[in-house]
Design an enzyme around this catalytic site. Structure first.
Site, PDB file in Angstrom:
ATOM      1  N   LYS A  60     -10.582  -2.732  -3.767  1.00 34.36           N
ATOM      2  CA  LYS A  60     -11.392  -1.511  -3.876  1.00 34.36           C
ATOM      3  C   LYS A  60     -10.646  -0.419  -4.608  1.00 34.36           C
ATOM      4  CE  LYS A  60     -13.374  -2.081   0.750  1.00 34.36           C
ATOM      5  NZ  LYS A  60     -12.485  -2.154   1.914  1.00 34.36           N
TER       6      LYS A  60
ATOM      7  N   LYS B 191      -5.063  -9.427  -6.553  1.00 37.64           N
ATOM      8  CA  LYS B 191      -6.257  -9.483  -5.707  1.00 37.64           C
ATOM      9  C   LYS B 191      -7.334  -8.510  -6.194  1.00 37.64           C
ATOM     10  CE  LYS B 191      -6.528  -7.436  -1.648  1.00 37.64           C
ATOM     11  NZ  LYS B 191      -7.035  -7.036  -0.337  1.00 37.64           N
TER      12      LYS B 191
ATOM     13  N   LYS C 290       0.820  -1.218   0.000  1.00 38.37           N
ATOM     14  CA  LYS C 290       0.000   0.000   0.000  1.00 38.37           C
ATOM     15  C   LYS C 290       0.847   1.258   0.000  1.00 38.37           C
ATOM     16  CE  LYS C 290      -4.428  -1.697   1.287  1.00 38.37           C
ATOM     17  NZ  LYS C 290      -5.653  -1.625   2.037  1.00 38.37           N
TER      18      LYS C 290
HETATM   19  N1  AQP Z   1     -10.013 -10.059  -3.036  1.00 42.47           N
HETATM   20  C1  AQP Z   1     -10.397 -10.523  -1.845  1.00 42.47           C
HETATM   21  N2  AQP Z   1     -10.751 -11.819  -1.694  1.00 42.47           N
HETATM   22  C2  AQP Z   1     -11.173 -12.305  -0.495  1.00 42.47           C
HETATM   23  N3  AQP Z   1     -11.291 -11.521   0.610  1.00 42.47           N
HETATM   24  C3  AQP Z   1     -10.973 -10.211   0.495  1.00 42.47           C
HETATM   25  N4  AQP Z   1     -10.988  -9.192   1.373  1.00 42.47           N
HETATM   26  C4  AQP Z   1     -10.572  -8.061   0.754  1.00 42.47           C
HETATM   27  N5  AQP Z   1     -10.274  -8.315  -0.519  1.00 42.47           N
HETATM   28  C5  AQP Z   1     -10.520  -9.643  -0.729  1.00 42.47           C
HETATM   29  C6  AQP Z   1     -11.406  -9.326   2.758  1.00 42.47           C
HETATM   30  O1  AQP Z   1     -12.421  -8.382   2.999  1.00 42.47           O
HETATM   31  C7  AQP Z   1     -12.347  -7.953   4.366  1.00 42.47           C
HETATM   32  C8  AQP Z   1     -12.402  -6.472   4.435  1.00 42.47           C
HETATM   33  O2  AQP Z   1     -11.323  -5.903   3.745  1.00 42.47           O
HETATM   34  P1  AQP Z   1     -10.950  -4.391   4.042  1.00 42.47           P
HETATM   35  O3  AQP Z   1     -12.053  -3.521   3.648  1.00 42.47           O
HETATM   36  O4  AQP Z   1     -10.556  -4.239   5.423  1.00 42.47           O
HETATM   37  O5  AQP Z   1      -9.663  -4.020   3.234  1.00 42.47           O
HETATM   38  P2  AQP Z   1      -8.759  -4.624   2.174  1.00 42.47           P
HETATM   39  O6  AQP Z   1      -8.360  -6.009   2.463  1.00 42.47           O
HETATM   40  O7  AQP Z   1      -7.656  -3.661   2.043  1.00 42.47           O
HETATM   41  O8  AQP Z   1      -9.722  -4.589   0.937  1.00 42.47           O
HETATM   42  P3  AQP Z   1      -9.437  -4.183  -0.498  1.00 42.47           P
HETATM   43  O9  AQP Z   1     -10.702  -4.318  -1.187  1.00 42.47           O
HETATM   44  O10 AQP Z   1      -8.307  -4.933  -1.073  1.00 42.47           O
HETATM   45  O11 AQP Z   1      -9.053  -2.659  -0.434  1.00 42.47           O
HETATM   46  P4  AQP Z   1      -7.781  -1.926  -0.952  1.00 42.47           P
HETATM   47  O12 AQP Z   1      -7.951  -1.787  -2.411  1.00 42.47           O
HETATM   48  O13 AQP Z   1      -7.831  -0.621  -0.256  1.00 42.47           O
HETATM   49  O14 AQP Z   1      -6.591  -2.751  -0.596  1.00 42.47           O
HETATM   50  C9  AQP Z   1     -11.055  -8.544   4.940  1.00 42.47           C
HETATM   51  O15 AQP Z   1     -11.382  -9.686   5.712  1.00 42.47           O
HETATM   52  C10 AQP Z   1     -10.285  -8.971   3.715  1.00 42.47           C
HETATM   53  O16 AQP Z   1      -9.457 -10.086   3.970  1.00 42.47           O
END
Ligand code: AQP
Length: 336
Positions: free
Chosen positions: A202, A199, A115
């Site tokens: 968001k 992955k 990140k």
């Molecule tokens: N691609 C994924 N597959 C399975 N699980 C996922 N999670 C996130 N992406 C995937 C799970 O969703 C929960 C909440 O995630 P979060 O909102 O805390 O943040 P994150 O993991 O940073 O989500 P993103 O979507 O990937 O955001 P960005 O783009 O900001 O990095 C967690 O349990 C996570 O494991």
């Protein structure tokens, strides 16, 4: 102080673009744990601001994650839904745990490296300390189980290390449980629809990389139609998915949505072309997601007052659970 045996804590960041990975990797599993566990589900707004968030959007995204929880089937009367910033114990305990965790431990966290990118000097201190706040979220309630996607495994291991070190440093026996990750289902790591090696996330600049919980049937069908695959038909066995990241991802998504194993999906679709599989997947995704999407929309359009009141009530109940834990922590540390 009684020790919880089956207390679940987990959270989702209100950073917009809630997607199928968040649903299959996390929220859907939150729903499934309600009959057997005491569940505390948080909208982690303190985590969200580790990268810049527009304040108005943050408020709306917070309500949206709460709406997604409820629309997916979490019962806020039996269990607890609230947003993190309403309960001071998270930030207070995080400070104590910042003094327990070691810099060397945090230096190993791959999510920070991803990140922060190349310009680490410009990342916020909060982004660096993010995993310690996550440890505090869990330990503030002495939670025993944490349902998360695969990407959060390393942070969970850190939370266990922090709990263990606190217990050792302060002669606290097993005051903090070592929380167990619950990484469940066939889609613990949903990949980008544009690139099966990345992955689904968001923050991906391409909206075609993810199916969001706001997408309508047409958008879902279009994104699946355009999803990256290869020219070969689907294999007959799971082993045949090796080296075919795009295909593996779509089969995993189908399996998770249909509550099947990948092997069973391939029993039905092995040997078939993507031209046949993709419309079937789109139909399944629409059937599973559209009731959630429409209930979320209804709540966001007509029921924001309900969401706000529910979050406040949840926070009150969360504070009541965290207060005695915090009081004990103060004693262990020597605060008067
Ligand atoms: N691609 C994924 N597959 C399975 N699980 C996922 N999670 C996130 N992406 C995937 C799970 O969703 C929960 C909440 O995630 P979060 O909102 O805390 O943040 P994150 O993991 O940073 O989500 P993103 O979507 O990937 O955001 P960005 O783009 O900001 O990095 C967690 O349990 C996570 O494991």
């Amino acid at each position: 102080m009684t020790k919880p045996q089956n207390r679940v804590f987990s959270g989702v960041q209100p950073t917009g673009n809630l997607h199928l990975g968040n649903y299959l990797g996390a929220i859907r599993n939150f729903v499934g744990l309600q009959d057997t566990h005491e569940c505390i589900y948080c909208v982690v707004d303190l985590h969200a601001i580790t990268v810049w968030q527009d304040p108005k959007e943050l408020a709306s995204n917070t309500r949206e994650v709460a709406a997604a929880y409820i629309a997916s089937g979490i019962d806020p009367e039996t269990h607890i839904i609230f947003n993190q910033s309403k309960v001071a114990a998270h930030a207070e305990l995080a400070w104590i745990l910042n003094c327990v965790a070691r810099i060397g431990w945090l230096n190993r966290m791959t999510q920070f490296k991803d990140k922060a990118g190349k310009d680490r000097e410009k990342a916020s201190v909060g982004l660096y300390a993010y995993p310690v706040l996550m440890a505090a979220d869990i330990l503030a309630y002495r939670a025993t189980h944490v349902p998360v996607g695969e990407d959060q495994k390393q942070h969970l291991e850190l939370a266990r290390d922090v709990a263990q070190k606190f217990n050792n440093d302060f002669n606290a026996a097993d005051f903090f449980p070592l929380p167990e990750p619950l990484i469940m289902g066939e889609a613990t790591r949903v990949m980008s629809l544009r690139d099966g090696t990345k992955k689904m996330s968001k923050s991906d600049p391409s909206d075609y990389s993810r199916i969001t919980l706001k997408d309508d049937a047409d958008a879902i069908a279009k994104k699946i139609r355009k999803a990256q695959t290869d020219p070969d038909p689907l294999p007959e066995t799971v082993e045949g998915l090796a080296g075919r990241a795009g295909a593996d991802n779509l089969v995993g998504i189908y399996a998770a949505l249909a509550d099947m194993t990948k092997a069973d999906v391939l029993k039905d679709f092995g040997g078939k072309q993507f031209g046949e599989f993709k419309p079937a997947l789109a139909e399944l995704a629409v059937a599973k997601l559209s009731p959630i999407t429409s209930e979320m929309k209804r709540m966001m359009d007509d029921d924001q007052a309900y969401i706000d009141a529910m979050l406040e009530k949840g926070a009150e109940r969360a504070r009541a659970i965290a207060a005695p834990v915090w009081a004990e922590v103060r004693k262990y540390v020597g605060f008067i």
